[in-house]
Design an enzyme around this catalytic site. Structure first.
Site, mmCIF file in Angstrom:
data_model
loop_
_atom_site.group_PDB
_atom_site.id
_atom_site.type_symbol
_atom_site.label_atom_id
_atom_site.label_comp_id
_atom_site.label_asym_id
_atom_site.label_seq_id
_atom_site.Cartn_x
_atom_site.Cartn_y
_atom_site.Cartn_z
ATOM 1 N N TYR A 151 3.443 -89.348 -63.440
ATOM 2 C CA TYR A 151 2.598 -88.893 -62.334
ATOM 3 C C TYR A 151 1.144 -89.278 -62.578
ATOM 4 C CZ TYR A 151 0.402 -85.737 -58.958
ATOM 5 O OH TYR A 151 -0.328 -85.225 -57.919
ATOM 6 N N ASP A 174 -3.119 -92.548 -69.000
ATOM 7 C CA ASP A 174 -3.491 -91.415 -68.155
ATOM 8 C C ASP A 174 -3.310 -90.159 -69.010
ATOM 9 O OD1 ASP A 174 -3.732 -89.343 -66.407
ATOM 10 O OD2 ASP A 174 -2.479 -90.212 -64.838
ATOM 11 N N LYS A 199 -8.408 -82.176 -65.952
ATOM 12 C CA LYS A 199 -8.009 -80.824 -66.347
ATOM 13 C C LYS A 199 -8.975 -80.163 -67.350
ATOM 14 C CE LYS A 199 -3.075 -81.465 -65.387
ATOM 15 N NZ LYS A 199 -2.770 -80.790 -64.161
HETATM 16 N N1 PMP Z 1 -2.642 -87.751 -63.803
HETATM 17 C C1 PMP Z 1 -1.849 -86.881 -64.438
HETATM 18 C C2 PMP Z 1 -1.081 -87.323 -65.650
HETATM 19 C C3 PMP Z 1 -1.769 -85.558 -63.990
HETATM 20 O O1 PMP Z 1 -0.971 -84.691 -64.638
HETATM 21 C C4 PMP Z 1 -2.520 -85.171 -62.874
HETATM 22 C C5 PMP Z 1 -2.483 -83.738 -62.346
HETATM 23 N N2 PMP Z 1 -1.443 -82.969 -62.725
HETATM 24 C C6 PMP Z 1 -3.322 -86.126 -62.244
HETATM 25 C C7 PMP Z 1 -3.365 -87.403 -62.739
HETATM 26 C C8 PMP Z 1 -4.150 -85.766 -61.040
HETATM 27 O O2 PMP Z 1 -5.158 -84.885 -61.410
HETATM 28 P P1 PMP Z 1 -5.806 -83.906 -60.306
HETATM 29 O O3 PMP Z 1 -4.768 -82.920 -59.936
HETATM 30 O O4 PMP Z 1 -7.012 -83.328 -60.997
HETATM 31 O O5 PMP Z 1 -6.209 -84.780 -59.162
#
Ligand code: PMP
Length: 418
Positions: free
Chosen positions: A122, A222, A250
């Site tokens: 994700y 990521d 986060k």
């Molecule tokens: N990349 C990863 C690996 C994530 O886990 C998330 C959110 N869970 C995101 C991107 C997107 O971050 P945000 O919800 O702050 O937009």
């Protein structure tokens, strides 16, 4: 795909949080392991965060100036030094914005359009990456060469054509697909731990770094979930791999909305607004790098790095992981407990879980039922989600969690046997 806050039969509405606890609108108390999807590593409302927010209002006198500020430099350096000592950093307002910027940078740098990603990984609500995050296995093609499957209405056409989907932890297939597509690849992006918990195998991760470097394909980690959870320096520290670009989010905002991109100077300098028109990558946002968020984030990261704080959370996580594992095995439920650092998850299966297909082939239905029972017993997490621990979780919390988890397992297994 459902929105993140939703789960069937219906999500709970929460009213208040403090330390390791959260209360719903009916007044029920839970030990919280959602921790806002991992963002709150100090727990709810930690003093250092409250002080940081208050001090901005006192000393800066405003929440945002719309100009560069010293905190951006100070905090940016701190994060940069942990994730890519020779790199440069830009703040964004979310993890999504970080992956959007990373992909745009990579595409501009290589002048190519296609992005390689792994099935089951994700990267936020990002047009080009909302592909094969949670594909239905019936339409996802072969394990060795997954088909790109859209995760959202409107993600179609060129977005699917420009996304190459790879099988995680399958080196032979990944190498074959990357080599075959190399001339069109702008970057290869991954969650170094799938969904924050399923580790990339060490040799897989080392070979991936080697292959992308040889083929001059920027490698993007990521680390929105893994940053400051797998290690202080994220999965990058765990694997001793420095990718070309890292996305953060986060935890680095302490619970306020934030993201960041750290990358090699050669790529990041494309953002220099003094560059030639047509070659500069556009990046802007009214709230980027605002002092309220950055001060809260910096206080969080500094508190986490103080004394033995991080180690303590890891030790508590290891202890809860062992308890969960024992609770399952002592009831003859075969499960695989995965995760490193301050978060983990479990899959009900008699095999190992190395990627999305293994996870999907585990008993997700039973896992969801168990988690709903666990919630009813007073332990909160998203059904089928991760356990994210925090500095606020005490030994007593862990003990209580183990008891509640065991009781919930007994209840579900008894009912299923009837
Ligand atoms: N990349 C990863 C690996 C994530 O886990 C998330 C959110 N869970 C995101 C991107 C997107 O971050 P945000 O919800 O702050 O937009």
């Amino acid at each position: 795909m459902a929105g993140i806050k939703f789960f069937p039969p219906h999500p709970l509405f929460m009213k208040r949080g403090s330390g390791s606890r959260i209360w719903d609108v009916d007044g029920n108390e839970y030990i919280d392991y959602l921790m806002s999807y991992g963002a709150l590593i100090l727990g709810h409302g930690h003093k250092s965060l409250r002080d940081a927010v208050e001090s901005v209002l006192e000393e800066v006198g405003t929440t945002v100036t719309g100009t560069p500020s010293e905190i951006e430099i100070e905090y940016g350096r701190l994060l940069r030094d942990l994730y890519n000592k020779e790199g440069l950093l830009r703040f964004t307002n979310s993890g999504l914005e970080a992956t959007l910027l990373a992909v745009r940078l990579a595409r501009a740098y290589t002048r190519r359009r296609c992005v390689a990603k792994f099935e089951g990984h994700y990267h936020g609500a990002n047009d080009q990456l909302l592909v094969s995050y949670k594909p239905d296995l019936a339409s996802a093609g072969l394990r060795e060469s997954p088909k790109p499957v859209s995760d959202s209405a409107d993600v179609d056409g060129s977005r699917l054509e420009d996304t190459l989907v790879l099988p995680f932890n399958d080196w032979e297939s990944t190498e074959r697909l990357v080599r075959a597509n190399a001339p069109r690849l702008a970057c290869l992006i991954l969650e170094p731990f799938e969904d924050g918990v399923i580790p990339g195998e060490r040799t897989f991760m080392t070979k991936l770094r080697g292959l992308t470097a040889d083929l001059r394909i920027p490698l993007v980690y990521d680390e929105v979930k893994t940053g400051f959870r797998v290690r202080i320096g994220g999965a990058s520290e765990y694997y001793s791999v420095v990718p070309d670009i890292t996305c953060l989010g986060k935890i680095i905002g302490g619970g306020l909305p934030v993201g960041a991109v750290v990358g090699n100077e050669e790529i990041m300098k494309l953002l220099d607004p003094r560059g030639a028109k047509g070659t500069t990558v556009f990046h802007s946002g009214t709230f980027n790098g605002n002092p309220l968020v950055l001060n809260a984030g910096k206080a969080t990261v500094e508190t986490l790095m103080e004394g033995g704080n991080f180690k303590r959370i890891v030790a508590n996580t290891d202890s809860l992981k062992r308890s969960v594992s024992t609770a399952l095995s002592s009831r003859q439920i075969q499960a695989s407990v995965v995760g490193e650092g301050c978060m983990f998850s479990y899959f009900i299966t008699n095999g190992g879980v190395r990627n999305y297909r293994d996870a999907e082939n585990s008993d997700m239905k039973l896992r969801r039922i168990l988690d709903l029972a666990i919630i009813l017993s007073g332990v909160y997490l998203k059904p089928a989600g991760r356990f994210s621990l925090s500095l606020a979780h005490s030994k007593e919390d862990l003990q209580l969690t183990t008891e509640m988890f065991g009781r919930a397992l007994d209840e579900v297994t008894n009912r299923l046997q009837k």
